[in-house]
Structure formats: C-alpha cells, structure tokens
Design an enzyme around this catalytic site. Structure first.
Site, PDB file in Angstrom:
ATOM      1  N   SER A 152       0.818  -1.218   0.000  1.00 32.23           N
ATOM      2  CA  SER A 152       0.000   0.000   0.000  1.00 32.23           C
ATOM      3  C   SER A 152       0.850   1.266   0.000  1.00 32.23           C
ATOM      4  O   SER A 152       0.343   2.345  -0.279  1.00 32.23           O
ATOM      5  CB  SER A 152      -0.899   0.026   1.236  1.00 32.23           C
ATOM      6  OG  SER A 152      -0.100   0.166   2.404  1.00 32.23           O
ATOM      7  N   GLY A 153       2.104   1.144   0.370  1.00 30.36           N
ATOM      8  CA  GLY A 153       2.978   2.300   0.537  1.00 30.36           C
ATOM      9  C   GLY A 153       2.923   2.869   1.945  1.00 30.36           C
ATOM     10  O   GLY A 153       3.789   3.648   2.334  1.00 30.36           O
ATOM     11  N   ILE A 154       1.943   2.460   2.702  1.00 27.92           N
ATOM     12  CA  ILE A 154       1.754   3.029   4.043  1.00 27.92           C
ATOM     13  C   ILE A 154       2.802   2.523   5.023  1.00 27.92           C
ATOM     14  O   ILE A 154       3.471   3.306   5.701  1.00 27.92           O
ATOM     15  CB  ILE A 154       0.329   2.745   4.557  1.00 27.92           C
ATOM     16  CG1 ILE A 154      -0.702   3.423   3.654  1.00 27.92           C
ATOM     17  CG2 ILE A 154       0.179   3.213   6.005  1.00 27.92           C
ATOM     18  CD1 ILE A 154      -2.136   2.979   3.903  1.00 27.92           C
ATOM     19  N   HIS A 207       5.946  21.507  -1.537  1.00 26.43           N
ATOM     20  CA  HIS A 207       5.653  22.034  -0.203  1.00 26.43           C
ATOM     21  C   HIS A 207       6.391  21.312   0.928  1.00 26.43           C
ATOM     22  O   HIS A 207       6.630  21.907   1.974  1.00 26.43           O
ATOM     23  CB  HIS A 207       4.155  21.958   0.089  1.00 26.43           C
ATOM     24  CG  HIS A 207       3.355  22.900  -0.722  1.00 26.43           C
ATOM     25  ND1 HIS A 207       1.975  22.923  -0.686  1.00 26.43           N
ATOM     26  CD2 HIS A 207       3.702  23.866  -1.616  1.00 26.43           C
ATOM     27  CE1 HIS A 207       1.523  23.844  -1.509  1.00 26.43           C
ATOM     28  NE2 HIS A 207       2.550  24.431  -2.089  1.00 26.43           N
TER      29      HIS A 207
END
Length: 151
Positions: free
Chosen positions: A71-73, A102
């Site tokens: 998931s990349g989490i 940013h």
C-alpha cells in the site's frame, strides 16, 4: 542521475518495473530490499535498512530515493521514523508534485499493489522534476529535520 529503489515482497514487481523503465531512460538504478516477490520480507526491516542507505546519500542532488510496499503506508511509516528523512506516500501526480513543492520529500513512496506502472513512472518524473518552493514551508521542514532517530 542515480535512483535507489527499495521494496518489500508486496512492492517487488512495481520496484522492478520502475527500475527497468528508468534504466531504459538512462538512469543508473540500484535496487534494495526484496529479491523475490514470493519470499515474504517485512516492510519494517526493509524501511530501516533503506533509511540507513538513504541517510548516507540524502543530500546528493544526483541521487533520488523511491520505496514501495503493498500500500505504501507501512514502509513510509518505517522511513519517516528517521531524522532528515521526509518520505511522502503518494497516489497521484498532484500529490507527487506537492510532496516536493511544499514538503521537500526526499523519498517518494508508492503502493506497489495499488498503482499501474505508467502511473508510477509519471508520479516519479513529476516528483523528480519539481523543485522545493521553500519560503513559508522552510521553517516546517527545518523543525521536522530536528527530530527522529539518527540511526
């Protein structure tokens, strides 16, 4: 340009596909983490080891870092525990752009099981070619760089 890419087993295929595509474009690519998508390897272990590698080269302008898990989490959580690492888990080109613009994200993270290869490549290039805006964002980045584990 040098690209260092890591993954656990769940992100292995996405890692290898991005590596193949970037090598065809002339990038020097080095892969870390999973060597086989059928052998389970923890995103926590992979993230900790990759953080150690990234910290050695994090300020080199010609080196970029990418991480994948399913998931990349999970791997983004592992990486963000370390001082001077700003890992952004993204799922769109706009998020990739804002992660650099940013937040000056120095590691791009994506979900290997959630994204198509073309989208992964587009997000990488968007992030890679975006410059940090600085200004009002700099104080926040400096504050975050003061905390986290050193090792």
């Amino acid at each position: 340009m040098k690209i260092k890419i890591t993954s656990d087993h769940a992100g292995h295929e996405a890692k290898m596909e991005l590596a193949r595509r970037l090598q065809k474009e002339g990038y020097e690519v080095e892969t870390f983490g999973s060597m086989d998508p059928n052998t389970s390897i923890s995103y926590a272990d992979v993230g900790i080891e990759f953080a150690k590698e990234a910290k050695k080269h994090i300020n080199e302008k010609d080196t970029k870092f990418v991480a994948f898990c399913g998931s990349g989490i999970g791997i983004s959580i592992a990486l963000n525990r370390f001082k001077n690492i700003r890992c952004a888990r993204v799922s769109s080109k706009e998020e990739a752009r804002l992660a650099k613009l940013h937040n000056d994200a120095n590691i791009l993270c994506m979900g290997g099981r959630l994204l198509e290869a073309d989208a992964v490549e587009e997000m990488f290039h968007t992030w890679e070619h975006t410059e940090f805006e600085g200004g009002r964002h700099l104080a926040r980045i400096n504050k975050l760089d003061e905390v986290g584990q050193d090792k």
